[in-house]
Design an enzyme around this catalytic site. Structure first.
Site, PDB file in Angstrom:
ATOM      1  N   THR A  13       0.931  -1.243  -0.364  1.00 57.25           N
ATOM      2  CA  THR A  13      -0.037   0.269   0.413  1.00 57.25           C
ATOM      3  C   THR A  13       0.787   1.001   0.025  1.00 57.25           C
ATOM      4  O   THR A  13       1.878   1.706   0.121  1.00 57.25           O
ATOM      5  CB  THR A  13      -0.895   0.254   1.452  1.00 57.25           C
ATOM      6  OG1 THR A  13      -0.106   0.190   2.590  1.00 57.25           O
ATOM      7  CG2 THR A  13      -1.598  -1.175   1.351  1.00 57.25           C
ATOM      8  N   SER A  14      -0.091   2.239  -0.150  1.00 55.50           N
ATOM      9  CA  SER A  14       1.098   3.434  -0.388  1.00 55.50           C
ATOM     10  C   SER A  14       0.258   4.418   2.056  1.00 55.50           C
ATOM     11  O   SER A  14       0.877   5.979   1.727  1.00 55.50           O
ATOM     12  CB  SER A  14       1.028   4.476  -0.816  1.00 55.50           C
ATOM     13  OG  SER A  14      -0.612   4.430  -1.016  1.00 55.50           O
ATOM     14  N   GLU A  68      13.713  -3.051  -0.546  1.00 53.65           N
ATOM     15  CA  GLU A  68      14.843  -3.126  -1.691  1.00 53.65           C
ATOM     16  C   GLU A  68      13.260  -2.066  -2.477  1.00 53.65           C
ATOM     17  O   GLU A  68      14.173  -1.240  -3.444  1.00 53.65           O
ATOM     18  CB  GLU A  68      15.399  -4.689  -2.500  1.00 53.65           C
ATOM     19  CG  GLU A  68      16.140  -4.012  -3.598  1.00 53.65           C
ATOM     20  CD  GLU A  68      17.491  -3.698  -3.181  1.00 53.65           C
ATOM     21  OE1 GLU A  68      17.627  -2.183  -3.030  1.00 53.65           O
ATOM     22  OE2 GLU A  68      18.351  -3.866  -2.310  1.00 53.65           O
ATOM     23  N   LEU A 120      15.816  -2.536  -8.727  1.00 54.63           N
ATOM     24  CA  LEU A 120      16.588  -2.099  -9.363  1.00 54.63           C
ATOM     25  C   LEU A 120      17.806  -2.678  -7.828  1.00 54.63           C
ATOM     26  O   LEU A 120      17.165  -1.806  -6.351  1.00 54.63           O
ATOM     27  CB  LEU A 120      17.725  -1.118  -9.601  1.00 54.63           C
ATOM     28  CG  LEU A 120      17.125  -0.557 -10.675  1.00 54.63           C
ATOM     29  CD1 LEU A 120      17.029   0.376 -11.705  1.00 54.63           C
ATOM     30  CD2 LEU A 120      17.095  -2.023 -11.886  1.00 54.63           C
ATOM     31  N   GLY A 141       0.378   3.414 -16.371  1.00 53.61           N
ATOM     32  CA  GLY A 141       0.488   3.008 -15.140  1.00 53.61           C
ATOM     33  C   GLY A 141       1.679   3.402 -14.486  1.00 53.61           C
ATOM     34  O   GLY A 141       2.018   2.565 -13.439  1.00 53.61           O
ATOM     35  N   GLU A 177       1.336   8.041  -9.859  1.00 49.17           N
ATOM     36  CA  GLU A 177      -0.370   7.635  -9.576  1.00 49.17           C
ATOM     37  C   GLU A 177      -1.284   7.707 -10.033  1.00 49.17           C
ATOM     38  O   GLU A 177      -1.904   9.118 -10.650  1.00 49.17           O
ATOM     39  CB  GLU A 177       0.130   8.237  -7.986  1.00 49.17           C
ATOM     40  CG  GLU A 177       1.035   7.838  -7.223  1.00 49.17           C
ATOM     41  CD  GLU A 177       1.458   6.493  -6.418  1.00 49.17           C
ATOM     42  OE1 GLU A 177      -0.210   5.585  -6.097  1.00 49.17           O
ATOM     43  OE2 GLU A 177       2.425   5.710  -6.519  1.00 49.17           O
ATOM     44  N   ASP A 190       7.538  11.698  -4.143  1.00 46.98           N
ATOM     45  CA  ASP A 190       8.264  10.286  -3.985  1.00 46.98           C
ATOM     46  C   ASP A 190       9.245   9.993  -4.599  1.00 46.98           C
ATOM     47  O   ASP A 190      10.480   9.756  -2.747  1.00 46.98           O
ATOM     48  CB  ASP A 190       7.220  10.148  -5.267  1.00 46.98           C
ATOM     49  CG  ASP A 190       7.818   8.615  -5.099  1.00 46.98           C
ATOM     50  OD1 ASP A 190       7.073   7.520  -4.310  1.00 46.98           O
ATOM     51  OD2 ASP A 190       8.326   8.313  -6.331  1.00 46.98           O
ATOM     52  N   LYS A 201      12.698   8.715  -1.777  1.00 42.48           N
ATOM     53  CA  LYS A 201      13.783   7.811  -1.567  1.00 42.48           C
ATOM     54  C   LYS A 201      14.921   8.283  -1.540  1.00 42.48           C
ATOM     55  O   LYS A 201      15.889   7.786  -1.172  1.00 42.48           O
ATOM     56  CB  LYS A 201      13.406   7.576  -3.247  1.00 42.48           C
ATOM     57  CG  LYS A 201      12.428   6.936  -3.545  1.00 42.48           C
ATOM     58  CD  LYS A 201      12.169   7.005  -5.168  1.00 42.48           C
ATOM     59  CE  LYS A 201      10.776   6.491  -5.709  1.00 42.48           C
ATOM     60  NZ  LYS A 201      10.721   5.956  -7.242  1.00 42.48           N
ATOM     61  N   GLY A 231       6.899   0.875 -12.642  1.00 41.87           N
ATOM     62  CA  GLY A 231       6.613  -0.348 -13.000  1.00 41.87           C
ATOM     63  C   GLY A 231       5.871  -1.803 -12.705  1.00 41.87           C
ATOM     64  O   GLY A 231       6.623  -2.325 -11.913  1.00 41.87           O
TER      65      GLY A 231
END
Length: 805
Positions: free
Chosen positions: A539-540, A590, A597, A649, A652, A663, A667, A786
């Protein structure tokens, strides 16, 4: 000559009795010389005990007795059993009249079960022209007067057995009662637990028979109870010593007293399944096996007694007083544990002896209790003893750690003097999980990961389908079973302890709403004793990450594509790590940076190895990479590519969540914290890519006015120098050996011929600068967006957790 013994379930009505007659007739027709020993049929012994209790309670037992008779004359209703049932009726009437019965009466009542069994089998064989004879073992097995658990006089019994069997014609097969015997005055006695097996062993020993085939309802001795461990394996061959060890620690189809007569005369015992002719079973003989056998047994119906007190310290004779008093009342003591300070003594006894034992001990230590030298003589019920036979304590450390990881609380641990048997006292509710955990560790058997997946959207749905498609390959390659036992959407949860199926979406839709996902998932896992638990959060949700600690405390490892937990306030970030360390759980994420990656793992490995990372920069967002790679190389307006990214896709549902830069910032913060930096989210300098006029309003309104973004980006693009392209990058720099680094998220112009400028499609790129690599950074490039790619990354984290187990 062979002796064949058949247990009660083998002789039950239906398939059982038919198979027994088929086995016997085949052997006799093949000219095999056999002697047969039988238990009471089906549940006859329990049913006779029930009749006694009904009569004792002055209840109407007649209807139950009639039903019992009906069962016992099936499948031969013409069988004459008047003698046995006339005796039963008289005995039960006497019990009803006196409202009590002695152990002597009980033995006589129970004996009728074996007598009925041999009558039935003999009659069925005679009906197909096989000569056989009913043999009452009370005529030659002689015991003392200890009714209920009589001791056999071996010398007298051997002499009488040999003489009796010699009177039977060579072409006649003896069908002998097990379990029952008689004393010197010919009163009926019984041989106690495992009595029929003991009878068979004794008779084989007395007659010089070198092989016993013991037919039961299971395929043999297993590495664990197959009702608890689905992938338990049959042990094909064990020696007498190993059999004795297994019998001592509760293996249900073996008993120590049944093994001893075999050892004395070198008799082999072959355990076979009446209901599975093709199965090879387990052979017990004096042949030494190539390696030490291991098996896991469980003892139920026991209690743990604790005697605790400062008055025990340094005082001699405490142990002797405890054990001699219990021995005097016939209480067998199992596992014993005493602290080095001698402040407490703990031991296991049969549950049925609890009240009697506690009464005796309280009386024995009444003066110490009065002086408060002993604080308590208490009992812990609802426990079980799990014993690993053939396991050395020196090689058990990893297993203990694994039990702790699975939240198995060990109340007491004990190993034998030889060090090759280990017993654990645990709560009964945790037995199934504990045995499965131990079995998978010791035997390298199929390990099952029980997985709960929260979030069924693009990433979650892709992951579920990937797991379902790949589970057979994973099982074959890694001996690992991936079992999804729960899938949770926003409102509904689908549970299946055996694993969800391909039609999970339909099944989930049919479920009712569940308010508290966290409690429901934890409760379900606990109820069904599931081990090796993994929670996957796709989920977010900002709220759901607050439950991570609760899952950790309840034995779950974590895998997450949700970035929130790693970008909360620093103290929350550290609290989560402390909980993971305390409970020895794993948390892999990850896919938080770079989708599939290996960014986080690479940076973590470099940092933990002592490499000084000086800078990390790159294009962190696959969706924004696609936007600016496409926009920079085309004459189409920015909104054209934004719409395509939405269709593919990559973004969001509200693309502003990508364009605002949060976002990428999350990260970047995650990577900073992998370097032990204490930055907060507010420390990040973020360039918002949404023009101010489009930042407000709902998603629908933004999408309607999406072309309004083009003027803003056309102006930016027109200012670009030749051979330059736009890239939205994250940049971690500064002195990264201090508490905090400099974090920036910004839109920059980059030369086309640079590594960042050459980026295409939705690829992400990460440049990691270190002291060792100087100006030549480690570059990692690949698909950064993706659902399928991210799901595959989550799948990889799941397999990495499995490898840590």
């Amino acid at each position: 000559m062979k002796l064949l013994k058949f247990g009660g379930k083998s002789l039950a009505n239906g398939k059982g009795i038919k198979n027994v007659i088929a086995i016997l007739s085949e052997k006799i027709k093949n000219k095999e010389k056999i002697i047969v020993v039988l238990s009471a049929r089906g549940d006859a012994t329990d049913e006779l005990e029930n009749l006694l209790e009904l009569a004792k309670s002055n209840c109407n037992y007649e209807k139950v007795l009639i039903q019992f008779r009906k069962q016992q004359i099936e499948p031969l209703t013409t069988l004459n059993v008047d003698q046995e049932f006339d005796l039963l009726n008289r005995l039960l009437k006497g019990v009803q009249l006196t409202e009590d019965y002695s152990q002597k009466i009980k033995d006589l009542v129970l004996a009728q079960g074996e007598l009925l069994a041999v009558k039935m089998v003999s009659a069925l064989l005679n009906n197909i022209n096989i000569k056989c004879q009913v043999v009452d073992s009370r005529l030659f097995l002689k015991t003392d007067d200890n009714f209920g658990n009589a001791q056999v006089n071996l010398v007298t019994s051997k002499e009488k057995t040999v003489k009796y069997i010699e009177t039977i014609d060579a072409d006649v097969t003896p069908i002998i009662t097990g379990f029952i015997a008689s004393n010197i005055t010919n009163e009926t006695t019984t041989l106690g637990r495992n009595g029929t097996n003991y009878s068979a062993s004794l008779i084989a020993n007395f007659l010089g028979i070198k092989a016993i085939e013991s037919y039961t309802h299971v395929d043999g001795i297993f590495t664990a109870n197959p009702e608890i461990v689905s992938n338990a394996k049959i042990i094909k061959h064990i020696n007498y010593n190993e059999a004795s060890e297994l019998a001592s620690f509760g293996t249900s189809i073996l008993h120590t007293k049944s093994i001893n007569p075999l050892i004395e005369d070198g008799i082999s015992l072959h355990i076979l399944n009446t209901f599975n002719k093709e199965n090879e079973g387990t052979l017990i003989s004096n042949h030494q096996t190539a390696r030490s056998i291991k098996s896991i047994s469980v003892q139920e119906e026991v209690v743990l007694i604790n005697i605790i007190g400062k008055g025990i310290i340094g005082k001699k004779g405490i142990d002797a007083r405890i054990f001699s008093n219990l021995s005097n009342i016939g209480v067998n003591i199992g596992i014993i544990s005493q602290g080095s300070s001698e402040r407490g003594v703990s031991f296991i006894i049969p549950k049925k002896n609890k009240a009697m034992a506690q009464k005796v001990l309280l009386n024995e230590f009444k003066h110490e209790i009065l002086k408060q030298d002993i604080q308590a003589v208490n009992t812990i019920e609802d426990i079980s003893v799990v014993t690993i036979v053939g396991q050395h304590i020196g090689n058990f450390a990893s297993c203990l750690d694994y039990l702790k990881q699975n939240k198995i609380n060990i109340l007491l641990i004990n190993n034998t003097i030889s060090g090759n048997n280990i017993s654990l006292v645990i709560h009964k509710k945790e037995v199934k999980k504990a045995v499965n955990v131990i079995h998978s560790q010791i035997f390298g058997a199929i390990k099952t990961m029980h997985i709960a997946i929260v979030g069924k959207g693009t990433v979650g749905g892709s992951l579920i389908n990937q797991l379902l498609v790949s589970k057979a390959k994973v099982l074959n390659r890694k001996n690992l079973k991936l079992n999804i036992f729960a899938i949770a959407g926003k409102e509904k949860i689908l549970f299946n302890k055996n694993g969800i199926s391909d039609n999970w979406r339909t099944s989930l839709q049919e479920k009712e709403n569940t308010l508290d996902h966290e409690k429901a998932i934890i409760a379900y896992a606990r109820k069904h004793h599931l081990e090796n638990l993994v929670l996957i959060d796709n989920t977010s949700s900002e709220d759901f990450v607050n439950y991570y600690t609760s899952f950790i405390e309840n034995g779950f490892d974590l895998v997450s594509s949700n970035k929130i937990a790693n970008t909360q306030r620093y103290f929350q970030y550290k609290t989560l790590r402390e909980s993971l360390q305390l409970h020895k759980k794993n948390y892999l994420y990850e896919t938080n940076v770079g989708a599939g990656l290996p960014i986080i793992d690479t940076i973590r490995t470099l940092h933990e190895s002592g490499e000084n990372i000086t800078r990390i920069k790159g294009v962190f967002s696959g969706s924004l990479s696609y936007l600016f790679n496409s926009f920079s190389a085309s004459e189409q307006p920015f909104s054209y590519f934004l719409k395509k990214a939405i269709e593919l896709g990559y973004t969001e549902p509200d693309p502003r969540e990508d364009l605002c830069g949060n976002d990428v910032a999350r990260k970047l913060l995650i990577l900073a914290r992998e370097l032990d930096l204490k930055n907060e989210f507010n420390d990040i300098n973020i360039e918002n890519l949404i023009p101010e006029s489009l930042r407000k309003g709902d998603t629908k309104q933004f999408l309607v006015n999406i072309e309004g973004i083009d003027t803003y980006y056309s102006a930016i693009k027109n200012k670009l120098a030749d051979d330059y392209v736009l890239r939205y990058i994250g940049d971690l720099s500064g002195n990264l050996q201090e508490e905090k680094g400099d974090l920036q998220v910004k839109l920059v112009a980059i030369p086309k011929n640079s590594a960042l400028g050459n980026l295409t499609g939705s690829d992400s790129i990460f440049e990691i600068y270190t002291e060792s690599y100087k100006e030549n950074p480690i570059t990692i490039i690949g698909a950064g967006a993706g659902a399928e790619v991210t799901a595959r990354g989550v799948f990889g984290d799941l397999l990495r957790i499995a490898d840590k187990k």
